[in-house]
Motif scaffolding. Sequence first.
Motif, PDB file in Angstrom:
ATOM      1  N   LEU A 137      18.190  29.140 -85.132  1.00 19.64           N
ATOM      2  CA  LEU A 137      17.801  27.737 -85.125  1.00 19.64           C
ATOM      3  C   LEU A 137      17.401  27.345 -86.543  1.00 19.64           C
ATOM      4  N   HIS A 138      17.964  26.247 -87.031  1.00 20.74           N
ATOM      5  CA  HIS A 138      17.715  25.824 -88.405  1.00 20.74           C
ATOM      6  C   HIS A 138      17.979  24.328 -88.526  1.00 20.74           C
ATOM      7  N   LEU A 139      17.645  23.784 -89.686  1.00 22.98           N
ATOM      8  CA  LEU A 139      18.035  22.406 -89.981  1.00 22.98           C
ATOM      9  C   LEU A 139      18.384  22.284 -91.450  1.00 22.98           C
ATOM     10  N   HIS A 140      19.292  21.368 -91.711  1.00 21.80           N
ATOM     11  CA  HIS A 140      19.721  21.059 -93.072  1.00 21.80           C
ATOM     12  C   HIS A 140      19.044  19.768 -93.499  1.00 21.80           C
ATOM     13  N   GLU A 141      18.493  19.767 -94.683  1.00 21.54           N
ATOM     14  CA  GLU A 141      17.890  18.544 -95.216  1.00 21.54           C
ATOM     15  C   GLU A 141      18.925  17.677 -95.921  1.00 21.54           C
ATOM     16  N   ARG A 142      20.050  18.269 -96.344  1.00 20.08           N
ATOM     17  CA  ARG A 142      21.002  17.543 -97.194  1.00 20.08           C
ATOM     18  C   ARG A 142      22.377  17.300 -96.586  1.00 20.08           C
ATOM     19  N   GLU A 143      22.811  18.164 -95.672  1.00 24.66           N
ATOM     20  CA  GLU A 143      24.198  18.106 -95.200  1.00 24.66           C
ATOM     21  C   GLU A 143      24.300  17.749 -93.732  1.00 24.66           C
ATOM     22  N   ASP A 144      25.359  16.996 -93.416  1.00 27.47           N
ATOM     23  CA  ASP A 144      25.822  16.832 -92.050  1.00 27.47           C
ATOM     24  C   ASP A 144      26.914  17.876 -91.850  1.00 27.47           C
ATOM     25  N   GLU A 145      27.077  18.360 -90.614  1.00 28.34           N
ATOM     26  CA  GLU A 145      28.109  19.345 -90.322  1.00 28.34           C
ATOM     27  C   GLU A 145      28.994  18.833 -89.188  1.00 28.34           C
ATOM     28  N   THR A 146      30.300  18.931 -89.389  1.00 35.59           N
ATOM     29  CA  THR A 146      31.254  18.605 -88.349  1.00 35.59           C
ATOM     30  C   THR A 146      32.027  19.881 -88.046  1.00 35.59           C
ATOM     31  N   PHE A 147      32.077  20.250 -86.771  1.00 36.12           N
ATOM     32  CA  PHE A 147      32.738  21.472 -86.326  1.00 36.12           C
ATOM     33  C   PHE A 147      33.939  21.110 -85.461  1.00 36.12           C
ATOM     34  N   ARG A 148      35.030  21.806 -85.672  1.00 38.16           N
ATOM     35  CA  ARG A 148      36.165  21.737 -84.740  1.00 38.16           C
ATOM     36  C   ARG A 148      36.407  23.154 -84.263  1.00 38.16           C
ATOM     37  N   VAL A 149      36.373  23.354 -82.956  1.00 43.06           N
ATOM     38  CA  VAL A 149      36.620  24.666 -82.391  1.00 43.06           C
ATOM     39  C   VAL A 149      38.131  24.903 -82.433  1.00 43.06           C
ATOM     40  N   LEU A 150      38.529  25.941 -83.158  1.00 44.17           N
ATOM     41  CA  LEU A 150      39.944  26.291 -83.268  1.00 44.17           C
ATOM     42  C   LEU A 150      40.357  27.227 -82.139  1.00 44.17           C
ATOM     43  N   SER A 151      39.434  28.108 -81.733  1.00 37.19           N
ATOM     44  CA  SER A 151      39.687  28.996 -80.599  1.00 37.19           C
ATOM     45  C   SER A 151      38.355  29.526 -80.090  1.00 37.19           C
ATOM     46  N   GLY A 152      38.347  29.944 -78.826  1.00 34.42           N
ATOM     47  CA  GLY A 152      37.132  30.494 -78.245  1.00 34.42           C
ATOM     48  C   GLY A 152      36.271  29.441 -77.568  1.00 34.42           C
ATOM     49  N   THR A 153      35.062  29.872 -77.197  1.00 36.80           N
ATOM     50  CA  THR A 153      34.090  28.999 -76.536  1.00 36.80           C
ATOM     51  C   THR A 153      32.790  29.074 -77.320  1.00 36.80           C
ATOM     52  N   VAL A 154      32.319  27.937 -77.797  1.00 34.82           N
ATOM     53  CA  VAL A 154      31.142  27.896 -78.664  1.00 34.82           C
ATOM     54  C   VAL A 154      30.099  26.964 -78.057  1.00 34.82           C
ATOM     55  N   GLY A 155      28.856  27.452 -78.020  1.00 39.57           N
ATOM     56  CA  GLY A 155      27.730  26.635 -77.591  1.00 39.57           C
ATOM     57  C   GLY A 155      27.089  25.989 -78.801  1.00 39.57           C
ATOM     58  N   PHE A 156      26.772  24.710 -78.678  1.00 39.26           N
ATOM     59  CA  PHE A 156      26.101  23.953 -79.739  1.00 39.26           C
ATOM     60  C   PHE A 156      24.789  23.434 -79.172  1.00 39.26           C
ATOM     61  N   TRP A 157      23.706  23.700 -79.846  1.00 40.50           N
ATOM     62  CA  TRP A 157      22.397  23.175 -79.503  1.00 40.50           C
ATOM     63  C   TRP A 157      21.961  22.311 -80.671  1.00 40.50           C
ATOM     64  N   CYS A 158      21.667  21.050 -80.407  1.00 39.73           N
ATOM     65  CA  CYS A 158      21.246  20.130 -81.467  1.00 39.73           C
ATOM     66  C   CYS A 158      20.190  19.204 -80.883  1.00 39.73           C
ATOM     67  N   GLY A 159      18.955  19.338 -81.411  1.00 41.72           N
ATOM     68  CA  GLY A 159      17.857  18.579 -80.826  1.00 41.72           C
ATOM     69  C   GLY A 159      17.725  18.945 -79.363  1.00 41.72           C
ATOM     70  N   ASP A 160      17.744  17.939 -78.475  1.00 47.27           N
ATOM     71  CA  ASP A 160      17.603  18.218 -77.044  1.00 47.27           C
ATOM     72  C   ASP A 160      18.958  18.257 -76.323  1.00 47.27           C
TER      73      ASP A 160
END
Length: 142
Positions: free
Chosen positions: A52-75
Amino acid sequence: MSEKSAAIFSNPLDGVRVEAFGTNIIRMLGEASGAAMSIMEVILHPGDGTPLHLHEREDETFRVLSGTVGFWCGDKHQRLVSDGIAFLPRGIPHRIENVGDDEARLMVILTPGGFEQFFVEIASDSGEAPETIAERFGLRFL
């Protein structure tokens, strides 16, 4: 930000491979885009992910290319599979994890660029504490 003066291309085998919080292949350096953005490909084995972390400067955009990924962001929590996209804004605690049974691959676009150097510094094994390196990059582990 620096001036952008040329197109940038990355062929399938291009990139710098860095082992830190998974396998990161830096496909486009922030400096190449005038610090506008950087792009990485991330490979996660089942159960691997970020703390668990936060970035003060960057936004992150993710595209899942393969697999199953869980994303937790805020609530919010979302499981995404191939072709799913997640936008995680700066300033909000978040983490990701490969929640599937197979390797997961993600494309990550960081805006602005430059944060990819965090992974390079972590992987350099300089003996410097990860939290100290993170602080320089505006990253806080929670």
